[in-house]
Scaffold this motif. Structure first.
Motif, PDB file in Angstrom:
ATOM      1  N   SER A   1      28.491   1.635 -13.356  1.00 21.38           N
ATOM      2  CA  SER A   1      27.438   2.451 -12.761  1.00 21.38           C
ATOM      3  C   SER A   1      26.292   1.562 -12.289  1.00 21.38           C
ATOM      4  CB  SER A   1      26.913   3.473 -13.785  1.00 21.38           C
ATOM      5  OG  SER A   1      25.657   3.987 -13.404  1.00 21.38           O
ATOM      6  N   GLN A   2      26.021   1.591 -10.993  1.00 19.22           N
ATOM      7  CA  GLN A   2      24.882   0.847 -10.478  1.00 19.22           C
ATOM      8  C   GLN A   2      23.574   1.373 -11.071  1.00 19.22           C
ATOM      9  OE1 GLN A   2      24.812   0.676  -6.211  1.00 19.22           O
ATOM     10  NE2 GLN A   2      26.845  -0.280  -6.045  1.00 19.22           N
ATOM     11  N   PHE A   3      23.490   2.684 -11.287  1.00 14.81           N
ATOM     12  CA  PHE A   3      22.271   3.257 -11.863  1.00 14.81           C
ATOM     13  C   PHE A   3      21.989   2.660 -13.233  1.00 14.81           C
ATOM     14  CE2 PHE A   3      20.477   6.217 -14.927  1.00 14.81           C
ATOM     15  CZ  PHE A   3      19.249   6.495 -14.345  1.00 14.81           C
ATOM     16  N   LEU A   4      23.023   2.569 -14.095  1.00 14.33           N
ATOM     17  CA  LEU A   4      22.799   2.031 -15.433  1.00 14.33           C
ATOM     18  C   LEU A   4      22.399   0.558 -15.369  1.00 14.33           C
ATOM     19  CD1 LEU A   4      25.631   3.681 -17.572  1.00 14.33           C
ATOM     20  CD2 LEU A   4      23.190   4.216 -17.544  1.00 14.33           C
ATOM     21  N   GLY A   5      22.945  -0.175 -14.414  1.00 13.42           N
ATOM     22  CA  GLY A   5      22.532  -1.559 -14.245  1.00 13.42           C
ATOM     23  C   GLY A   5      21.061  -1.665 -13.883  1.00 13.42           C
ATOM     24  N   ARG A   6      20.605  -0.770 -13.008  1.00 11.57           N
ATOM     25  CA  ARG A   6      19.193  -0.790 -12.625  1.00 11.57           C
ATOM     26  C   ARG A   6      18.301  -0.308 -13.769  1.00 11.57           C
ATOM     27  NH1 ARG A   6      21.497   1.308  -7.748  1.00 11.57           N
ATOM     28  NH2 ARG A   6      20.814   3.411  -8.298  1.00 11.57           N
ATOM     29  N   LEU A   7      18.796   0.658 -14.550  1.00 11.12           N
ATOM     30  CA  LEU A   7      18.032   1.114 -15.716  1.00 11.12           C
ATOM     31  C   LEU A   7      17.876  -0.016 -16.716  1.00 11.12           C
ATOM     32  CD1 LEU A   7      16.719   3.545 -17.259  1.00 11.12           C
ATOM     33  CD2 LEU A   7      18.976   3.948 -18.269  1.00 11.12           C
ATOM     34  N   ARG A   8      18.952  -0.766 -16.949  1.00  8.25           N
ATOM     35  CA  ARG A   8      18.894  -1.919 -17.864  1.00  8.25           C
ATOM     36  C   ARG A   8      17.894  -2.958 -17.366  1.00  8.25           C
ATOM     37  NH1 ARG A   8      24.095  -4.949 -17.213  1.00  8.25           N
ATOM     38  NH2 ARG A   8      23.004  -5.311 -15.239  1.00  8.25           N
ATOM     39  N   ASP A   9      17.954  -3.255 -16.085  1.00  7.46           N
ATOM     40  CA  ASP A   9      17.057  -4.275 -15.536  1.00  7.46           C
ATOM     41  C   ASP A   9      15.601  -3.814 -15.588  1.00  7.46           C
ATOM     42  OD1 ASP A   9      19.324  -5.737 -15.052  1.00  7.46           O
ATOM     43  OD2 ASP A   9      19.422  -5.240 -12.913  1.00  7.46           O
ATOM     44  N   ALA A  10      15.377  -2.537 -15.297  1.00 11.11           N
ATOM     45  CA  ALA A  10      14.009  -2.018 -15.313  1.00 11.11           C
ATOM     46  C   ALA A  10      13.449  -1.996 -16.731  1.00 11.11           C
ATOM     47  CB  ALA A  10      13.971  -0.618 -14.707  1.00 11.11           C
TER      48      ALA A  10
ATOM     49  N   LEU B   1      14.891   4.767 -28.444  1.00  7.96           N
ATOM     50  CA  LEU B   1      16.170   4.188 -28.841  1.00  7.96           C
ATOM     51  C   LEU B   1      15.958   2.695 -29.023  1.00  7.96           C
ATOM     52  CD1 LEU B   1      18.564   6.072 -26.375  1.00  7.96           C
ATOM     53  CD2 LEU B   1      17.842   6.738 -28.682  1.00  7.96           C
ATOM     54  N   GLU B   2      15.940   2.270 -30.283  1.00 10.50           N
ATOM     55  CA  GLU B   2      15.697   0.872 -30.601  1.00 10.50           C
ATOM     56  C   GLU B   2      17.010   0.091 -30.572  1.00 10.50           C
ATOM     57  OE1 GLU B   2      12.583   0.072 -30.943  1.00 10.50           O
ATOM     58  OE2 GLU B   2      11.709   2.075 -31.166  1.00 10.50           O
ATOM     59  N   THR B   3      16.915  -1.216 -30.570  1.00 10.67           N
ATOM     60  CA  THR B   3      18.082  -2.109 -30.559  1.00 10.67           C
ATOM     61  C   THR B   3      19.136  -1.635 -29.566  1.00 10.67           C
ATOM     62  OG1 THR B   3      19.101  -0.947 -32.455  1.00 10.67           O
ATOM     63  CG2 THR B   3      17.683  -2.820 -32.949  1.00 10.67           C
ATOM     64  N   THR B   4      18.688  -1.408 -28.327  1.00  9.19           N
ATOM     65  CA  THR B   4      19.598  -0.922 -27.294  1.00  9.19           C
ATOM     66  C   THR B   4      20.600  -2.015 -26.921  1.00  9.19           C
ATOM     67  OG1 THR B   4      17.796   0.437 -26.438  1.00  9.19           O
ATOM     68  CG2 THR B   4      19.719   0.156 -25.029  1.00  9.19           C
ATOM     69  N   GLU B   5      21.866  -1.638 -26.841  1.00 13.36           N
ATOM     70  CA  GLU B   5      22.933  -2.559 -26.468  1.00 13.36           C
ATOM     71  C   GLU B   5      23.585  -2.072 -25.174  1.00 13.36           C
ATOM     72  OE1 GLU B   5      25.681  -3.152 -29.667  1.00 13.36           O
ATOM     73  OE2 GLU B   5      24.101  -3.042 -31.191  1.00 13.36           O
ATOM     74  N   TRP B   6      23.805  -3.005 -24.241  1.00 10.06           N
ATOM     75  CA  TRP B   6      24.397  -2.682 -22.943  1.00 10.06           C
ATOM     76  C   TRP B   6      25.751  -3.371 -22.811  1.00 10.06           C
ATOM     77  CZ3 TRP B   6      21.546   0.537 -19.710  1.00 10.06           C
ATOM     78  CH2 TRP B   6      20.203   0.715 -20.043  1.00 10.06           C
ATOM     79  N   ALA B   7      26.699  -2.683 -22.177  1.00 12.00           N
ATOM     80  CA  ALA B   7      27.991  -3.309 -21.895  1.00 12.00           C
ATOM     81  C   ALA B   7      27.802  -4.437 -20.884  1.00 12.00           C
ATOM     82  CB  ALA B   7      28.962  -2.263 -21.344  1.00 12.00           C
ATOM     83  N   ASP B   8      28.605  -5.476 -21.011  1.00 10.63           N
ATOM     84  CA  ASP B   8      28.494  -6.612 -20.093  1.00 10.63           C
ATOM     85  C   ASP B   8      28.789  -6.202 -18.654  1.00 10.63           C
ATOM     86  OD1 ASP B   8      27.859  -8.296 -22.194  1.00 10.63           O
ATOM     87  OD2 ASP B   8      29.943  -8.863 -22.551  1.00 10.63           O
ATOM     88  N   GLN B   9      29.766  -5.339 -18.495  1.00 10.16           N
ATOM     89  CA  GLN B   9      30.140  -4.875 -17.161  1.00 10.16           C
ATOM     90  C   GLN B   9      29.752  -3.402 -17.030  1.00 10.16           C
ATOM     91  OE1 GLN B   9      31.360  -6.900 -14.778  1.00 10.16           O
ATOM     92  NE2 GLN B   9      31.253  -8.607 -16.256  1.00 10.16           N
TER      93      GLN B   9
END
Length: 621
Positions: A167-176, A156-164
């Motif tokens: 889900s703690q899991f999604l935050g950790r996935l984004r950071d990883a 999945l290219e050009t991945t975009e994440w919501a600012d807020q």
């Protein structure tokens, strides 16, 4: 470590694939003999879905589980239950390479996102176009395509994440991920091509099947469409070069795994590997399943059992297991796995059998499908590994796969695609090969030797294997469509050269006549009236879901000629008509009324992957 690593989440639900089947039959490419009254009607010779839109999307797909960066299942996090949706201005497009190669169907223009109950998008990305692979007969029951299963792996290219993130899991996935693409792998099976039930009522599952998959993080420098790891092949004699391996000898399909020495785990992807009790159903009970390791002295050591028989196991895990469950590998176990050969053993009633084992030396292409015009080149990266590690200095042989008919084989136009007989892997285990397209000639030679004058280009299937060895996975083939060189009249005119090109595409894709203001590409006035719209979609990138032609079966030289014609109008503001000769008296039948394009009637296997493979002379379920 691609989608197999931590963190990752698993999803499951329904996919909808609505291909048009008119262009699946080479007979339909002959404008002079094409009869819309028959070929646009299901129950005639339009096959099982003549008015399909070539669309692909997810339906009622949700996250079923998530694994954190510590390898533990995530409990209580709102990521579980989120909707995993496909989105975009228009649906993604699912298309075959060619009527003579329908076993590598590709998805273009697919965008996916995780959405909460309020419809807010938490993460979204565009999937790099990809073809399915490793197709086989998975369902123990069911016929034709319904029993088949195949896998898509991409990023999945050009991945975009919501600012807020709620889900703690999604935050950790984004950071990883740290800005890297996400990796996605999903399996599709249980697909229904029957428009009606046996009692004649509409079938709600028509054009639908099961999708189960995983999203993780794409590793730096890793291929996008394959896993460089421990590759499991077949037991018994390898299938022939022209066999798609729909039913592997041990009953378990080819799959990858990795030995993660850092996490001290073995990860296996069994999502497209284990047979299903029914088409689209749970895994078939083949007995107690155990991962083992075959040492050089011939001894086999048990590593860990695989609990695949638990209720809902497949949809919850996508078939991915981290072994051994509940503990990590000891130092001696890691050393044994690094040096040994992995295998799966099935045990029942005191009897055991090896159902599949690792191929110690393995080669697989990352990209394996291409469309080329004469003069173009395609560079393919072949990843060579030994027990999961890149293998330098390995020679890989390449060769044309041709019919077993000697007469047809002797006439096969190999000049249309040339490549070296062998290449050698570099220090990173990558063997790079350049395939060069020439003009294959105006008459297509099919694998049975018949000539298909009206289908553009020639399909090539290029096999590859470690020199002196075999190729245990018959899906490891390069599929290339090389188009013929097209020279239009100068300047291009409707009667000079454009009509045949537009009429053919208009015939092969009936849905265009229902698109917005009616656009029948077989009618000059309809094209002239919507000239700007046609120019706009012809100019879009091939990966765009709004690209024309939707079916991607138009050469670059033909597309260039169409754009030249459309953008060089005459004094009346319309594309040049040219002079109609007596030989140009092609009668184009009007589109049949929509109510006659019905859904029902024919054998659902007609026009499917099963029938397509039979035309290639391949072994099938």
């Amino acid at each position: 470590m691609s989608y197999l690593g931590w963190p990752r989440f698993h999803f499951a639900g329904t996919f909808v694939a609505d291909p048009s089947t008119v262009n699946n039959d080479p007979v339909h490419y002959d404008n002079d003999s094409f009869d819309r009254a028959k070929s646009w009607v299901q129950g005639g010779d339009g096959w099982w879905n003549p008015d399909g839109r070539h669309s692909f999307r997810f339906e009622n797909v949700t996250v079923r589980s998530a694994i954190g960066e510590d390898g533990q299942a995530v409990d209580g996090d709102p990521v579980v239950g989120l909707r995993f949706v496909t989105r975009g201005i228009t649906p993604a497009k699912l298309v075959d390479l060619d009527p003579d190669q329908q076993l590598v169907s590709q998805i273009f223009g697919m965008q996916v996102a995780l959405s909460d109950g309020a419809g807010n998008l938490l993460v979204q990305g565009a999937m790099r176009p990809v073809a399915f692979t490793d197709i086989w007969r998975r369902g123990v029951t069911g016929s034709g395509d319904e029993a088949a299963c195949a896998a898509y792996q991409s990023t999945l290219e050009t991945t975009e994440w919501a600012d807020q993130q709620t889900s703690q899991f999604l935050g950790r996935l984004r950071d990883a991920a740290g800005g890297r693409p996400l990796a996605i792998k999903f399996n599709v099976d249980g697909y229904s091509m029957s428009a009606t039930r046996p009692d004649g009522t509409p079938n709600p599952r028509f054009t639908r099947g099961r999708v189960v998959g995983t999203v993780g993080i794409a590793g730096d420098g890793e291929p996008r469409h394959t896993v460089v790891g421990r590759q499991f092949g077949s037991v018994g004699p390898p299938p022939g070069d022209n066999s798609p391996g729909f039913r592997p000898p041990g009953g378990v399909n080819y799959f990858p795994g990795v030995v993660d020495t850092g996490a001290r785990k073995v990860r296996l992807d069994l999502g497209n590997a284990l047979p299903a009790a029914t088409a689209g159903g749970p895994p078939q009970d083949i007995g107690e399943l155990v991962l083992g390791c075959h040492a050089g002295d011939g001894t086999v050591t048990e590593v860990a059992p695989i609990d695949y028989r638990a209720a809902g196991w497949y949809e919850t895990t996508a078939g991915i297991v981290d072994l051994p469950a509940g503990r990590t590998l000891r130092d001696d176990e890691v050393a044994r796995l690094e040096a040994g050969r992995l295998l799966l053993v099935a045990r029942r009633d005191g009897q055991q059998r090896t159902v599949i084992e690792e191929a110690p030396v393995h080669v697989r292409a990352d990209e394996f499908v291409a469309r080329l015009d004469p003069g173009e080149e395609w560079v393919v990266r072949l990843h060579v590994s030994e027990r999961g590690r890149p293998l330098p200095g390995a020679r890989v042989s390449l060769f044309h796969l041709r019919t077993r008919d000697p007469e047809a084989s002797a006439q096969f136009p190999t000049q249309g695609l040339t490549f070296p007989e062998s290449v050698t892997s570099d220090a990173h285990g990558i063997a790079q090969v350049t395939l060069r397209a020439g003009d294959p000639g105006n008459l297509r030679f099919f694998y049975f030797g018949d000539r298909r004058q009206h289908v553009d280009g020639q399909v090539y299937r290029v096999g590859y294997r470690i020199e002196g060895g075999t190729q245990p996975n018959p899906s490891n083939v390069l599929s290339v469509l090389v188009w013929n060189r097209f020279v239009p009249d100068e300047p291009p005119t409707w009667f000079g050269s454009m009509r045949d090109v537009f009429v053919q595409y208009g015939n092969l894709y009936p849905w265009m006549t229902k698109f917005g203001p009616q656009l029948d590409l077989a009618l000059y006035e309809a094209i002239a009236a919507q000239r700007e719209s046609v120019i706009e979609v012809l100019n879009r990138p091939v990966a765009d879901s709004r690209y024309m032609p939707v079916s991607r079966d138009l050469s670059g030289s033909r597309r260039t000629a169409m754009l030249t014609w459309l953008t060089s109008p005459g004094p009346d503001g319309k594309p040049l008509l040219g002079e109609q000769r007596e030989s140009d008296a092609l009668e184009v039948a009007p589109a049949p009324p929509p109510e006659t394009i019905r859904r029902g009637g024919p054998d659902p296997a007609l026009g499917g992957k099963t029938a397509a493979a039979q035309r290639l002379g391949l072994d099938l379920p």
